[in-house]
Design an enzyme around this catalytic site. Structure first.
Site, short mmCIF file in Angstrom:
data_model
loop_
_atom_site.label_atom_id
_atom_site.label_comp_id
_atom_site.label_asym_id
_atom_site.label_seq_id
_atom_site.Cartn_x
_atom_site.Cartn_y
_atom_site.Cartn_z
N GLY A 127 -5.93 25.56 8.87
CA GLY A 127 -6.34 26.17 7.59
C GLY A 127 -5.83 27.59 7.48
O GLY A 127 -5.86 28.35 8.44
N HIS B 135 -48.42 20.50 34.39
CA HIS B 135 -48.40 20.77 35.82
C HIS B 135 -48.02 19.50 36.57
O HIS B 135 -48.52 18.44 36.23
CB HIS B 135 -49.78 21.23 36.28
CG HIS B 135 -49.87 21.43 37.76
ND1 HIS B 135 -49.32 22.54 38.39
CD2 HIS B 135 -50.40 20.66 38.74
CE1 HIS B 135 -49.53 22.45 39.70
NE2 HIS B 135 -50.18 21.32 39.93
#
Ligand code: NAI
Length: 455
Positions: free
Chosen positions: A112, A440
Protein backbone atom coordinates in the site's frame (compact mmCIF):
# COMPACT_ATOMS: atom_id res chain seq x y z
CA UNK A 1 -16.07 2.42 -4.85
CA UNK A 2 -15.25 4.64 -1.90
CA UNK A 3 -14.60 2.76 1.32
CA UNK A 4 -15.33 4.11 4.77
CA UNK A 5 -11.92 2.97 5.90
CA UNK A 6 -8.65 1.78 4.38
CA UNK A 7 -6.25 0.04 6.75
CA UNK A 8 -2.65 -0.29 5.56
CA UNK A 9 -1.12 -3.33 7.25
CA UNK A 10 -2.69 -6.59 8.41
CA UNK A 11 -0.77 -7.20 11.64
CA UNK A 12 -2.37 -7.10 15.11
CA UNK A 13 -3.10 -3.36 14.81
CA UNK A 14 -4.38 -3.55 11.24
CA UNK A 15 -6.40 -6.74 11.32
CA UNK A 16 -8.12 -5.86 14.59
CA UNK A 17 -8.92 -2.33 13.40
CA UNK A 18 -10.39 -3.86 10.22
CA UNK A 19 -12.41 -6.37 12.20
CA UNK A 20 -13.80 -3.87 14.71
CA UNK A 21 -14.65 -1.32 12.02
CA UNK A 22 -16.44 -3.93 9.90
CA UNK A 23 -18.36 -5.15 12.96
CA UNK A 24 -19.57 -1.58 13.41
CA UNK A 25 -20.89 -1.59 9.85
CA UNK A 26 -18.11 0.28 8.04
CA UNK A 27 -17.02 -0.73 4.55
CA UNK A 28 -13.37 -1.69 5.11
CA UNK A 29 -10.40 -2.48 2.91
CA UNK A 30 -7.26 -3.94 4.48
CA UNK A 31 -4.03 -3.90 2.45
CA UNK A 32 -1.30 -6.37 3.48
CA UNK A 33 1.99 -6.84 1.60
CA UNK A 34 2.86 -10.25 3.07
CA UNK A 35 0.82 -12.40 5.42
CA UNK A 36 -2.06 -11.41 7.65
CA UNK A 37 -0.96 -11.48 11.27
CA UNK A 38 2.15 -9.39 10.64
CA UNK A 39 5.35 -9.80 12.62
CA UNK A 40 3.50 -11.00 15.73
CA UNK A 41 1.98 -14.06 14.13
CA UNK A 42 4.51 -14.84 11.44
CA UNK A 43 7.91 -14.00 12.88
CA UNK A 44 7.44 -12.73 16.42
CA UNK A 45 5.22 -13.45 19.39
CA UNK A 46 3.59 -16.71 18.34
CA UNK A 47 6.52 -18.50 16.61
CA UNK A 48 8.86 -17.71 19.50
CA UNK A 49 6.38 -18.97 22.07
CA UNK A 50 6.00 -22.19 20.12
CA UNK A 51 9.78 -22.70 20.07
CA UNK A 52 10.14 -21.75 23.72
CA UNK A 53 7.45 -24.20 24.79
CA UNK A 54 9.38 -27.08 23.19
CA UNK A 55 12.56 -25.87 24.92
CA UNK A 56 10.72 -25.74 28.24
CA UNK A 57 9.55 -29.33 27.87
CA UNK A 58 13.07 -30.36 26.94
CA UNK A 59 14.55 -28.54 29.95
CA UNK A 60 11.91 -30.10 32.17
CA UNK A 61 12.95 -33.55 31.00
CA UNK A 62 16.66 -32.71 31.42
CA UNK A 63 16.10 -31.69 35.02
CA UNK A 64 13.33 -34.16 35.81
CA UNK A 65 15.44 -35.82 38.51
CA UNK A 66 14.77 -32.80 40.75
CA UNK A 67 11.14 -33.89 40.72
CA UNK A 68 11.75 -37.65 40.96
CA UNK A 69 11.41 -38.18 37.22
CA UNK A 70 14.28 -39.85 35.43
CA UNK A 71 14.51 -40.03 31.69
CA UNK A 72 17.09 -42.34 30.13
CA UNK A 73 17.59 -40.53 26.90
CA UNK A 74 16.13 -37.28 25.72
CA UNK A 75 16.61 -35.31 22.56
CA UNK A 76 15.12 -32.31 20.87
CA UNK A 77 14.61 -32.26 17.12
CA UNK A 78 14.94 -28.59 16.16
CA UNK A 79 13.53 -29.16 12.67
CA UNK A 80 10.42 -30.79 14.10
CA UNK A 81 10.06 -27.87 16.49
CA UNK A 82 10.25 -25.46 13.54
CA UNK A 83 7.76 -27.55 11.55
CA UNK A 84 5.29 -27.44 14.44
CA UNK A 85 5.85 -23.69 14.72
CA UNK A 86 4.96 -23.35 11.04
CA UNK A 87 1.78 -25.38 11.58
CA UNK A 88 0.69 -23.17 14.49
CA UNK A 89 1.39 -20.01 12.49
CA UNK A 90 -0.52 -21.33 9.48
CA UNK A 91 -3.56 -22.13 11.60
CA UNK A 92 -3.64 -18.71 13.21
CA UNK A 93 -3.09 -16.81 9.95
CA UNK A 94 -5.90 -18.87 8.40
CA UNK A 95 -8.08 -17.98 11.38
CA UNK A 96 -7.55 -14.27 10.82
CA UNK A 97 -8.23 -14.59 7.10
CA UNK A 98 -11.52 -16.39 7.83
CA UNK A 99 -12.55 -13.91 10.51
CA UNK A 100 -11.94 -10.91 8.26
CA UNK A 101 -13.86 -12.60 5.45
CA UNK A 102 -16.75 -13.43 7.76
CA UNK A 103 -16.92 -9.80 8.92
CA UNK A 104 -16.96 -8.56 5.34
CA UNK A 105 -13.51 -6.96 5.27
CA UNK A 106 -12.01 -6.83 1.80
CA UNK A 107 -8.36 -7.91 1.92
CA UNK A 108 -5.90 -6.93 -0.81
CA UNK A 109 -2.46 -8.49 -1.06
CA UNK A 110 -0.04 -5.77 -2.11
CA UNK A 111 2.18 -2.93 -1.02
CA UNK A 112 0.00 0.00 0.00
CA UNK A 113 1.22 3.46 -0.89
CA UNK A 114 -0.57 6.72 -0.03
CA UNK A 115 -1.00 8.87 -3.15
CA UNK A 116 -2.99 11.92 -2.12
CA UNK A 117 -6.15 13.33 -0.63
CA UNK A 118 -8.75 14.04 -3.26
CA UNK A 119 -12.24 15.40 -2.48
CA UNK A 120 -11.61 14.71 1.22
CA UNK A 121 -10.88 11.04 0.45
CA UNK A 122 -7.56 9.28 0.89
CA UNK A 123 -6.23 7.62 -2.24
CA UNK A 124 -4.06 4.58 -1.68
CA UNK A 125 -2.35 2.51 -4.35
CA UNK A 126 -1.77 -1.24 -4.13
CA UNK A 127 -0.52 -3.10 -7.18
CA UNK A 128 -2.23 -1.62 -10.26
CA UNK A 129 -5.28 -0.40 -8.41
CA UNK A 130 -6.06 2.81 -6.52
CA UNK A 131 -8.53 2.74 -3.66
CA UNK A 132 -10.32 5.63 -1.93
CA UNK A 133 -11.64 6.00 1.59
CA UNK A 134 -12.94 8.62 3.98
CA UNK A 135 -10.69 7.38 6.78
CA UNK A 136 -7.22 5.90 6.87
CA UNK A 137 -5.54 3.79 9.54
CA UNK A 138 -1.81 3.25 9.10
CA UNK A 139 -0.69 0.02 10.77
CA UNK A 140 2.53 -0.75 8.92
CA UNK A 141 4.51 -2.15 11.86
CA UNK A 142 8.28 -2.13 12.28
CA UNK A 143 11.50 -3.68 11.02
CA UNK A 144 14.67 -4.78 12.80
CA UNK A 145 17.27 -2.07 13.22
CA UNK A 146 20.54 -3.00 11.55
CA UNK A 147 23.23 -0.65 12.85
CA UNK A 148 26.03 0.26 10.45
CA UNK A 149 28.62 -2.05 12.01
CA UNK A 150 31.54 -3.03 9.77
CA UNK A 151 30.86 -6.35 8.05
CA UNK A 152 27.17 -6.50 8.98
CA UNK A 153 25.81 -6.25 5.43
CA UNK A 154 28.18 -8.94 4.16
CA UNK A 155 27.19 -11.14 7.11
CA UNK A 156 23.51 -10.72 6.29
CA UNK A 157 24.12 -11.57 2.64
CA UNK A 158 26.00 -14.71 3.63
CA UNK A 159 23.18 -15.74 5.96
CA UNK A 160 25.40 -15.63 9.04
CA UNK A 161 23.87 -12.52 10.56
CA UNK A 162 20.19 -12.94 11.23
CA UNK A 163 17.20 -10.97 12.46
CA UNK A 164 14.17 -12.28 14.36
CA UNK A 165 12.79 -13.35 10.99
CA UNK A 166 15.54 -15.72 9.86
CA UNK A 167 16.51 -17.11 13.24
CA UNK A 168 13.10 -18.71 13.61
CA UNK A 169 13.71 -20.85 10.56
CA UNK A 170 17.32 -21.95 10.95
CA UNK A 171 17.63 -25.51 9.71
CA UNK A 172 20.59 -26.27 11.96
CA UNK A 173 21.40 -25.64 15.59
CA UNK A 174 24.27 -23.14 15.76
CA UNK A 175 27.36 -24.27 17.62
CA UNK A 176 28.21 -20.73 18.57
CA UNK A 177 25.53 -18.09 18.53
CA UNK A 178 26.29 -14.45 19.31
CA UNK A 179 23.24 -12.41 20.26
CA UNK A 180 23.73 -8.67 19.80
CA UNK A 181 21.37 -6.86 22.19
CA UNK A 182 20.10 -8.27 25.48
CA UNK A 183 16.54 -6.96 25.18
CA UNK A 184 13.32 -8.87 24.62
CA UNK A 185 14.10 -10.60 21.32
CA UNK A 186 17.72 -11.27 22.27
CA UNK A 187 16.84 -12.91 25.57
CA UNK A 188 14.03 -15.06 24.20
CA UNK A 189 16.19 -16.37 21.38
CA UNK A 190 19.23 -16.79 23.63
CA UNK A 191 17.01 -18.84 25.93
CA UNK A 192 15.78 -21.14 23.17
CA UNK A 193 19.18 -21.79 21.60
CA UNK A 194 20.83 -22.25 25.00
CA UNK A 195 18.22 -24.89 25.86
CA UNK A 196 18.74 -26.82 22.65
CA UNK A 197 22.51 -26.88 22.91
CA UNK A 198 24.09 -23.81 21.30
CA UNK A 199 26.92 -21.99 23.01
CA UNK A 200 25.34 -18.55 23.39
CA UNK A 201 26.99 -15.19 24.10
CA UNK A 202 24.85 -12.09 24.61
CA UNK A 203 26.59 -8.78 23.89
CA UNK A 204 24.76 -5.87 25.51
CA UNK A 205 25.75 -2.22 25.30
CA UNK A 206 24.17 -1.31 28.66
CA UNK A 207 25.33 -2.57 32.05
CA UNK A 208 22.19 -4.69 32.40
CA UNK A 209 19.90 -6.89 30.35
CA UNK A 210 16.11 -6.65 29.84
CA UNK A 211 15.93 -2.90 29.24
CA UNK A 212 13.64 -0.92 31.52
CA UNK A 213 12.63 -3.88 33.65
CA UNK A 214 13.23 -3.88 37.41
CA UNK A 215 17.01 -4.10 37.74
CA UNK A 216 17.00 -6.57 40.66
CA UNK A 217 14.78 -9.03 38.81
CA UNK A 218 16.76 -8.64 35.58
CA UNK A 219 19.95 -9.39 37.47
CA UNK A 220 18.50 -12.58 38.98
CA UNK A 221 17.34 -13.63 35.52
CA UNK A 222 20.81 -12.98 34.11
CA UNK A 223 22.45 -15.05 36.85
CA UNK A 224 19.99 -17.88 36.22
CA UNK A 225 20.99 -17.97 32.57
CA UNK A 226 24.68 -17.60 33.37
CA UNK A 227 24.40 -20.78 35.45
CA UNK A 228 22.84 -22.47 32.43
CA UNK A 229 25.83 -21.51 30.32
CA UNK A 230 24.94 -18.26 28.55
CA UNK A 231 27.84 -15.83 28.58
CA UNK A 232 26.92 -12.16 28.99
CA UNK A 233 29.21 -9.35 27.90
CA UNK A 234 27.66 -6.23 29.43
CA UNK A 235 28.71 -2.62 28.72
CA UNK A 236 30.13 -3.99 25.49
CA UNK A 237 29.61 -3.02 21.85
CA UNK A 238 30.09 -4.97 18.67
CA UNK A 239 32.40 -3.05 16.35
CA UNK A 240 33.09 -5.47 13.50
CA UNK A 241 32.02 -8.77 11.99
CA UNK A 242 34.35 -10.96 9.99
CA UNK A 243 33.44 -14.36 8.52
CA UNK A 244 34.38 -16.17 11.69
CA UNK A 245 34.60 -13.57 14.45
CA UNK A 246 32.56 -10.90 16.17
CA UNK A 247 34.84 -8.12 17.40
CA UNK A 248 33.65 -6.30 20.51
CA UNK A 249 34.97 -3.49 22.68
CA UNK A 250 34.00 -3.10 26.32
CA UNK A 251 33.38 0.24 27.98
CA UNK A 252 36.79 -0.05 29.65
CA UNK A 253 38.43 -0.43 26.24
CA UNK A 254 39.03 -4.18 26.35
CA UNK A 255 38.93 -5.82 22.91
CA UNK A 256 37.10 -9.13 22.77
CA UNK A 257 36.87 -11.52 19.83
CA UNK A 258 34.11 -14.10 19.73
CA UNK A 259 34.05 -17.06 17.36
CA UNK A 260 30.61 -17.51 15.82
CA UNK A 261 28.70 -19.40 13.22
CA UNK A 262 25.56 -17.29 13.51
CA UNK A 263 24.80 -13.89 15.03
CA UNK A 264 21.39 -12.43 15.84
CA UNK A 265 20.86 -8.68 15.56
CA UNK A 266 18.31 -7.75 18.22
CA UNK A 267 19.13 -4.13 18.98
CA UNK A 268 15.64 -2.72 18.57
CA UNK A 269 13.12 -2.03 15.84
CA UNK A 270 12.19 0.99 13.76
CA UNK A 271 8.80 2.05 12.45
CA UNK A 272 7.89 1.29 8.82
CA UNK A 273 6.99 4.67 7.37
CA UNK A 274 8.07 4.50 3.74
CA UNK A 275 4.50 4.50 2.40
CA UNK A 276 4.13 7.97 0.93
CA UNK A 277 3.34 9.82 4.16
CA UNK A 278 4.83 12.96 2.63
CA UNK A 279 2.14 12.93 -0.06
CA UNK A 280 -0.49 13.88 2.51
CA UNK A 281 1.82 15.55 5.04
CA UNK A 282 1.71 13.06 7.94
CA UNK A 283 4.14 14.25 10.62
CA UNK A 284 6.93 11.95 11.78
CA UNK A 285 9.27 12.32 14.72
CA UNK A 286 12.42 10.25 15.24
CA UNK A 287 11.27 7.90 12.50
CA UNK A 288 7.81 7.19 13.93
CA UNK A 289 4.38 8.63 13.10
CA UNK A 290 3.23 11.18 15.66
CA UNK A 291 -0.11 10.29 17.26
CA UNK A 292 -2.25 11.70 20.05
CA UNK A 293 -4.10 9.59 22.69
CA UNK A 294 -6.99 9.13 20.20
CA UNK A 295 -4.45 7.64 17.73
CA UNK A 296 -4.98 10.61 15.39
CA UNK A 297 -2.10 11.85 13.25
CA UNK A 298 -1.81 15.54 12.35
CA UNK A 299 -3.87 14.83 9.20
CA UNK A 300 -7.63 14.88 9.65
CA UNK A 301 -9.23 11.39 9.55
CA UNK A 302 -5.82 9.68 9.39
CA UNK A 303 -4.80 7.44 12.32
CA UNK A 304 -1.68 5.38 13.10
CA UNK A 305 -1.68 2.31 15.35
CA UNK A 306 0.86 -0.31 16.39
CA UNK A 307 4.64 -0.25 16.02
CA UNK A 308 4.58 2.43 13.29
CA UNK A 309 3.87 5.13 15.89
CA UNK A 310 6.79 3.89 18.00
CA UNK A 311 4.96 4.40 21.29
CA UNK A 312 5.06 0.86 22.67
CA UNK A 313 6.08 -1.84 20.23
CA UNK A 314 3.87 -4.60 21.58
CA UNK A 315 1.07 -6.53 19.88
CA UNK A 316 -1.33 -6.01 22.77
CA UNK A 317 -0.72 -2.25 22.65
CA UNK A 318 -1.55 -2.37 18.94
CA UNK A 319 -4.85 -4.15 19.71
CA UNK A 320 -5.92 -1.46 22.13
CA UNK A 321 -4.73 1.35 19.82
CA UNK A 322 -6.72 -0.21 16.97
CA UNK A 323 -9.89 -0.15 19.05
CA UNK A 324 -9.24 3.42 20.15
CA UNK A 325 -8.77 4.53 16.53
CA UNK A 326 -11.93 2.78 15.35
CA UNK A 327 -13.97 4.17 18.24
CA UNK A 328 -12.83 7.66 17.36
CA UNK A 329 -13.75 7.12 13.71
CA UNK A 330 -17.18 6.02 14.92
CA UNK A 331 -17.48 9.16 17.03
CA UNK A 332 -17.21 7.30 20.35
CA UNK A 333 -14.93 8.98 22.88
CA UNK A 334 -11.90 6.79 23.62
CA UNK A 335 -8.24 7.35 24.41
CA UNK A 336 -5.24 5.15 25.14
CA UNK A 337 -3.42 5.13 28.45
CA UNK A 338 0.07 3.70 28.03
CA UNK A 339 0.78 3.59 31.76
CA UNK A 340 -0.93 0.23 32.38
CA UNK A 341 0.32 -1.83 29.49
CA UNK A 342 1.84 -5.08 30.71
CA UNK A 343 5.09 -6.39 29.28
CA UNK A 344 6.50 -9.88 29.40
CA UNK A 345 9.79 -11.47 28.43
CA UNK A 346 9.10 -15.16 27.85
CA UNK A 347 12.31 -16.46 29.28
CA UNK A 348 12.20 -19.43 31.65
CA UNK A 349 11.28 -18.05 34.20
CA UNK A 350 9.17 -15.32 32.63
CA UNK A 351 9.72 -11.70 33.57
CA UNK A 352 6.48 -9.71 33.68
CA UNK A 353 5.76 -6.11 34.58
CA UNK A 354 2.86 -3.68 34.64
CA UNK A 355 2.55 -0.06 35.70
CA UNK A 356 5.31 1.59 37.70
CA UNK A 357 8.54 -0.07 38.74
CA UNK A 358 10.27 1.17 41.86
CA UNK A 359 12.66 3.16 39.65
CA UNK A 360 10.03 4.79 37.42
CA UNK A 361 7.85 5.70 40.41
CA UNK A 362 10.77 7.30 42.27
CA UNK A 363 11.81 9.14 39.13
CA UNK A 364 8.33 10.66 39.00
CA UNK A 365 8.71 11.74 42.62
CA UNK A 366 5.96 9.40 43.84
CA UNK A 367 5.89 8.43 47.51
CA UNK A 368 5.73 4.65 47.21
CA UNK A 369 6.48 1.48 49.12
CA UNK A 370 7.57 -1.78 47.56
CA UNK A 371 6.10 -4.99 48.88
CA UNK A 372 8.77 -7.41 47.84
CA UNK A 373 8.60 -11.10 48.57
CA UNK A 374 10.00 -14.38 47.39
CA UNK A 375 7.79 -16.30 44.96
CA UNK A 376 8.12 -19.17 47.43
CA UNK A 377 5.29 -17.59 49.39
CA UNK A 378 3.12 -19.27 46.77
CA UNK A 379 2.65 -22.98 47.50
CA UNK A 380 2.01 -23.80 43.87
CA UNK A 381 5.24 -22.01 42.87
CA UNK A 382 7.21 -23.98 45.43
CA UNK A 383 5.63 -27.25 44.29
CA UNK A 384 6.57 -26.64 40.68
CA UNK A 385 9.87 -24.73 40.90
CA UNK A 386 12.50 -26.72 42.74
CA UNK A 387 15.31 -24.33 43.63
CA UNK A 388 13.42 -21.38 42.11
CA UNK A 389 14.55 -17.93 43.21
CA UNK A 390 11.75 -15.80 41.74
CA UNK A 391 10.64 -12.53 43.29
CA UNK A 392 7.41 -10.56 43.25
CA UNK A 393 7.19 -6.82 43.82
CA UNK A 394 4.00 -4.87 44.33
CA UNK A 395 4.35 -1.10 44.12
CA UNK A 396 1.91 0.83 46.31
CA UNK A 397 1.32 4.58 46.39
CA UNK A 398 1.59 5.75 50.02
CA UNK A 399 -0.56 8.77 49.26
CA UNK A 400 -3.77 6.78 48.80
CA UNK A 401 -2.70 3.15 49.39
CA UNK A 402 -3.47 2.25 45.78
CA UNK A 403 -1.67 -0.32 43.65
CA UNK A 404 0.43 1.36 40.95
CA UNK A 405 2.61 -1.43 39.61
CA UNK A 406 4.00 -4.94 39.89
CA UNK A 407 6.88 -7.04 38.62
CA UNK A 408 7.30 -10.78 38.79
CA UNK A 409 10.06 -13.18 37.90
CA UNK A 410 8.22 -16.47 37.74
CA UNK A 411 6.52 -18.78 35.30
CA UNK A 412 2.83 -18.04 34.74
CA UNK A 413 3.55 -14.36 35.50
CA UNK A 414 2.63 -13.70 31.84
CA UNK A 415 -0.82 -15.00 32.72
CA UNK A 416 -1.37 -13.33 36.08
CA UNK A 417 0.24 -9.89 35.65
CA UNK A 418 -3.04 -8.74 34.07
CA UNK A 419 -4.70 -9.10 37.49
CA UNK A 420 -2.53 -6.26 38.77
CA UNK A 421 -3.26 -4.34 35.56
CA UNK A 422 -6.97 -4.61 36.37
CA UNK A 423 -6.32 -3.40 39.93
CA UNK A 424 -4.48 -0.36 38.58
CA UNK A 425 -7.18 0.27 35.97
CA UNK A 426 -9.89 0.04 38.64
CA UNK A 427 -7.82 2.28 40.94
CA UNK A 428 -8.08 -0.28 43.73
CA UNK A 429 -6.73 0.28 47.23
CA UNK A 430 -4.94 -2.47 49.13
CA UNK A 431 -8.02 -2.84 51.36
CA UNK A 432 -10.18 -3.54 48.31
CA UNK A 433 -7.69 -6.05 46.90
CA UNK A 434 -7.61 -7.82 50.28
CA UNK A 435 -11.25 -8.78 49.73
CA UNK A 436 -10.58 -10.44 46.37
CA UNK A 437 -10.64 -14.25 46.54
CA UNK A 438 -7.86 -15.96 44.59
CA UNK A 439 -8.10 -19.62 43.55
CA UNK A 440 -5.88 -21.89 45.62
CA UNK A 441 -3.30 -23.14 44.96
CA UNK A 442 -2.16 -20.81 42.21
CA UNK A 443 0.99 -18.89 41.49
CA UNK A 444 -1.10 -15.71 41.26
CA UNK A 445 -1.85 -16.00 44.98
CA UNK A 446 1.47 -14.23 45.33
CA UNK A 447 -0.47 -10.99 44.68
CA UNK A 448 -2.70 -11.71 47.68
CA UNK A 449 0.36 -12.59 49.78
CA UNK A 450 1.97 -9.31 48.82
CA UNK A 451 -1.12 -7.30 49.62
CA UNK A 452 -1.14 -8.59 53.20
CA UNK A 453 2.64 -8.63 53.53
CA UNK A 454 4.23 -6.06 55.87
CA UNK A 455 7.94 -6.14 56.64
P1 NAI B 1 14.93 -4.05 22.72
O1 NAI B 1 14.81 -2.59 22.67
O2 NAI B 1 14.06 -4.84 23.64
O3 NAI B 1 16.43 -4.46 23.09
C1 NAI B 1 17.53 -4.02 22.35
C2 NAI B 1 18.76 -4.11 23.22
O4 NAI B 1 19.90 -3.95 22.41
C3 NAI B 1 18.83 -3.03 24.29
O5 NAI B 1 19.10 -3.64 25.53
C4 NAI B 1 19.98 -2.14 23.82
O6 NAI B 1 20.70 -1.56 24.88
C5 NAI B 1 20.84 -3.12 23.07
N1 NAI B 1 21.69 -2.54 22.03
C6 NAI B 1 21.38 -1.55 21.16
N2 NAI B 1 22.41 -1.33 20.31
C7 NAI B 1 23.39 -2.21 20.64
C8 NAI B 1 24.68 -2.51 20.14
N3 NAI B 1 25.17 -1.85 19.07
N4 NAI B 1 25.41 -3.49 20.73
C9 NAI B 1 24.91 -4.16 21.79
N5 NAI B 1 23.69 -3.93 22.31
C10 NAI B 1 22.94 -2.98 21.75
O7 NAI B 1 14.77 -4.54 21.21
P2 NAI B 1 14.50 -5.98 20.60
O8 NAI B 1 14.91 -7.04 21.53
O9 NAI B 1 15.13 -5.94 19.25
O10 NAI B 1 12.93 -6.02 20.47
C11 NAI B 1 12.27 -5.11 19.60
C12 NAI B 1 10.83 -4.87 19.99
O11 NAI B 1 10.06 -6.03 19.85
C13 NAI B 1 10.72 -4.37 21.40
O12 NAI B 1 9.96 -3.21 21.39
C14 NAI B 1 9.99 -5.47 22.10
O13 NAI B 1 9.13 -4.98 23.10
C15 NAI B 1 9.24 -6.20 20.99
N6 NAI B 1 9.13 -7.62 21.34
C16 NAI B 1 8.31 -7.99 22.36
C17 NAI B 1 8.26 -9.29 22.77
C18 NAI B 1 7.41 -9.64 23.95
O14 NAI B 1 6.53 -8.86 24.30
N7 NAI B 1 7.63 -10.76 24.61
C19 NAI B 1 9.03 -10.34 22.11
C20 NAI B 1 9.89 -9.84 21.10
C21 NAI B 1 9.91 -8.52 20.72
Amino acid sequence: MIYDLIVIGGGPGGYLASERAAEAGLKVLCIERENLGGVCLNEGCIPTKTLLYSAKLFDGAKHGDKYGVSVDSIAIDHNKVVARKNKVVKMLVGGIRNTLKAKGVEVVNGIGRIKCISDDNFEVEAGDATYSAKHLIIATGSTSVIPPIEGVREGIEKGKILTNREILNLSEVPNKLVVVGGGVIGLEMASYYNSIGSQVTVVEMLDHIAGENDSELSEILRKNYEKRGIKFLLSTKVVRFTDTQVHCVSESGEQIELEYDYALMSVGRRANTDIGLENIGVAVERGAIITDPQMRTNVNNCYAVGDCNGKSMLAHTAYREAEVAVNNILGKADAIDYSRIPSVIYTNPELASVGETEATALKKGMDIRVKKLSMRFSGRYLAENEGGDGIFKLIVNNKDNRVVGAQALANYSSEFIVAVGVMIEANMTLEQVQKVVFPHPTVCEIIREAVFFEE
